[in-house]
Design an enzyme around this catalytic site. Structure first.
Site, mmCIF file in Angstrom:
data_model
loop_
_atom_site.group_PDB
_atom_site.id
_atom_site.type_symbol
_atom_site.label_atom_id
_atom_site.label_comp_id
_atom_site.label_asym_id
_atom_site.label_seq_id
_atom_site.Cartn_x
_atom_site.Cartn_y
_atom_site.Cartn_z
ATOM 1 N N ASP A 140 31.510 141.270 87.746
ATOM 2 C CA ASP A 140 32.484 141.228 86.648
ATOM 3 C C ASP A 140 31.751 141.248 85.307
ATOM 4 O OD1 ASP A 140 31.428 138.640 86.954
ATOM 5 O OD2 ASP A 140 33.250 137.679 86.194
ATOM 6 N N ASP B 47 25.200 138.393 82.145
ATOM 7 C CA ASP B 47 24.266 138.157 83.236
ATOM 8 C C ASP B 47 24.540 139.083 84.417
ATOM 9 O OD1 ASP B 47 26.599 136.570 83.266
ATOM 10 O OD2 ASP B 47 25.734 135.100 84.624
ATOM 11 N N ASP B 48 25.786 139.526 84.612
ATOM 12 C CA ASP B 48 26.061 140.550 85.631
ATOM 13 C C ASP B 48 25.299 141.833 85.326
ATOM 14 O OD1 ASP B 48 28.777 139.593 87.252
ATOM 15 O OD2 ASP B 48 28.746 138.925 85.180
ATOM 16 N N ASN C 215 30.944 124.073 85.174
ATOM 17 C CA ASN C 215 30.716 124.550 83.809
ATOM 18 C C ASN C 215 31.989 125.046 83.117
ATOM 19 O OD1 ASN C 215 31.110 127.015 85.080
ATOM 20 N ND2 ASN C 215 29.222 127.951 84.330
ATOM 21 N N GLU D 158 32.650 125.476 88.766
ATOM 22 C CA GLU D 158 31.944 126.605 88.151
ATOM 23 C C GLU D 158 32.911 127.768 87.988
ATOM 24 O OE1 GLU D 158 30.276 130.489 88.342
ATOM 25 O OE2 GLU D 158 31.141 129.502 90.111
ATOM 26 N N ASN E 70 33.072 131.172 88.386
ATOM 27 C CA ASN E 70 33.394 132.184 89.397
ATOM 28 C C ASN E 70 34.294 131.624 90.490
ATOM 29 O OD1 ASN E 70 31.924 134.171 88.116
ATOM 30 N ND2 ASN E 70 30.113 133.945 89.420
ATOM 31 N N HIS F 123 22.199 133.577 85.323
ATOM 32 C CA HIS F 123 22.834 133.198 86.593
ATOM 33 C C HIS F 123 22.810 134.329 87.627
ATOM 34 C CE1 HIS F 123 24.738 129.718 84.563
ATOM 35 N NE2 HIS F 123 25.122 130.550 83.615
ATOM 36 N N ASP F 124 23.477 135.421 87.302
ATOM 37 C CA ASP F 124 23.835 136.420 88.313
ATOM 38 C C ASP F 124 22.655 137.222 88.830
ATOM 39 O OD1 ASP F 124 26.467 135.603 88.098
ATOM 40 O OD2 ASP F 124 26.983 137.139 86.628
#
Length: 360
Positions: free
Chosen positions: A9, A13-14, A173, A179, A181, A275-276
């Site tokens: 998405d 970071d994706d 978060n 979180e 997602n 993250h991702d």
């Protein structure tokens, strides 16, 4: 060689996860699907196509648009972190109307939907046991993956592992407990966790250690930059080097916007967490991670804890040896070799530098 499907998405970071999926040695990217999440589905779809173009994905890779909303709940987005369009502040990334981006949005005149693309990739790669299993990576809400599990149970034998960035062990978060997602579609996440296939969860506890510090940012901008900002209070304001290529400038603006958002929202003063990107890094270099197997479930009904990943660290629940509904169903990452991860990330940027159309 690992054969992967990336469901995402984008999201800053994706975007880095897409870069690694394309440029990591030992990884073959079969396809990309998009889902609601960091921005609405139209924007995440366009952003994935923009990244495929910029990072020089193989020409046959097209974006497969997926779910526009969660299974049950109202959709939510995160403009505070990612901007309205999901890639706020990014400079040098072509608009969705660019011809090179447009070719990533269609296949023979029309897009192939996420579930169709996933199923086709698994069938063609697995070949009913004669080929290779597919690792399915999720870096956003798991609506598409949950639907795949539900609609194509006969293809689960062709899945080597589900790897997802999401959840936390005792932390959240986007609520006190959850979180983002997982919070976006907790029911879909539980469907995936109940699937009788190995899962690996990359939680906030680990992703919050993958910080793009000033030193990493300087090396991203210019690999030859050997002396970074001095230590101490002045370091955050020290001048960064000039970007050595347009690709690196684009990535720097992506990191910079993300850093500002994480500083103002969460108080991250040393830099933002990638993250991702850790999902792809785990598949490519599992030795960088320390993981342990647990029973993991998602809280679906709590007034204050909906979307929390409940990790049974004390083994209260009696489980069998399966990966499914009654088993210890998930490997949970507990530690990351941070320097090794950023070496991999910067190596992938260097590989991309040689082929990105942004540099031509």
């Amino acid at each position: 060689m690992k054969y992967i499907w990336l469901d995402c998405d984008p999201g800053h970071d994706d975007a880095t996860a897409i870069l690694l999926a394309i440029q990591c040695p030992g990884i073959t990217l079969l396809g990309v699907s998009t889902v609601h999440g960091n921005a609405n589905a139209e924007n995440t779809n366009n952003n994935a196509a923009r990244c495929l173009y910029a990072f020089a994905a193989p020409s046959h890779i097209r974006v497969c648009p997926g779910a526009t909303k969660p299974l049950i709940r109202a959709e939510r987005h995160d403009p505070e972190i990612h901007g309205i369009d999901g890639l706020g502040g990014v400079e040098g990334l072509p608009h969705a109307s660019h011809p090179g981006v447009q070719t990533r949005l269609i296949d023979h005149g029309a897009p192939i939907r996420a579930l169709e693309g996933m199923a086709y990739a698994v069938r063609q790669t697995w070949k009913e046991g004669q080929g290779h299993k597919v690792t399915m990576i999720s870096s956003g809400p798991m609506t598409n993956v949950g639907l795949f599990v539900s609609v194509y149970p006969e293809l689960l034998d062709g899945i080597e592992e589900f790897v997802f960035m999401g959840g936390g062990v005792g932390i959240g978060n986007r609520s006190a407990a959850a979180e983002f997602n997982i919070l976006c579609d907790p029911e879909a996440a539980q469907i995936v966790l109940d699937a009788p296939v190995k899962k690996t969860m990359i939680p906030l506890n680990v992703t919050h250690t993958a910080i793009v510090t000033r030193a990493v940012h300087a090396r991203l901008l210019s690999p030859a930059f050997g002396i970074v900002a001095p230590p101490g209070p002045a370091a955050p304001g020290a001048t960064l080097p000039r970007a050595s290529t347009p690709l690196r400038h684009m990535l720097s603006t992506l990191i910079g916007f993300f850093a500002d958002a994480y500083k103002s929202t969460f108080g991250f003063v040393d830099g933002p967490p990638l993250h991702d990107a850790l999902t792809v890094a785990y598949v490519a270099r599992p030795e960088l991670f320390a993981c342990r197997r647990y029973r993991v479930d998602v809280e679906l009904a709590g007034a204050h804890t909906a979307g929390e990943t409940v990790v049974d660290v004390w083994n209260y629940r009696q489980c069998d040896d399966s990966w499914g509904r009654n088993g210890k169903n998930c490997m949970v990452a507990e530690k990351l070799e941070v320097d090794g991860f950023f070496k991999l990330f910067l190596d992938c940027v260097a590989r991309c530098d040689k082929v990105s159309p942004l540099n031509q």
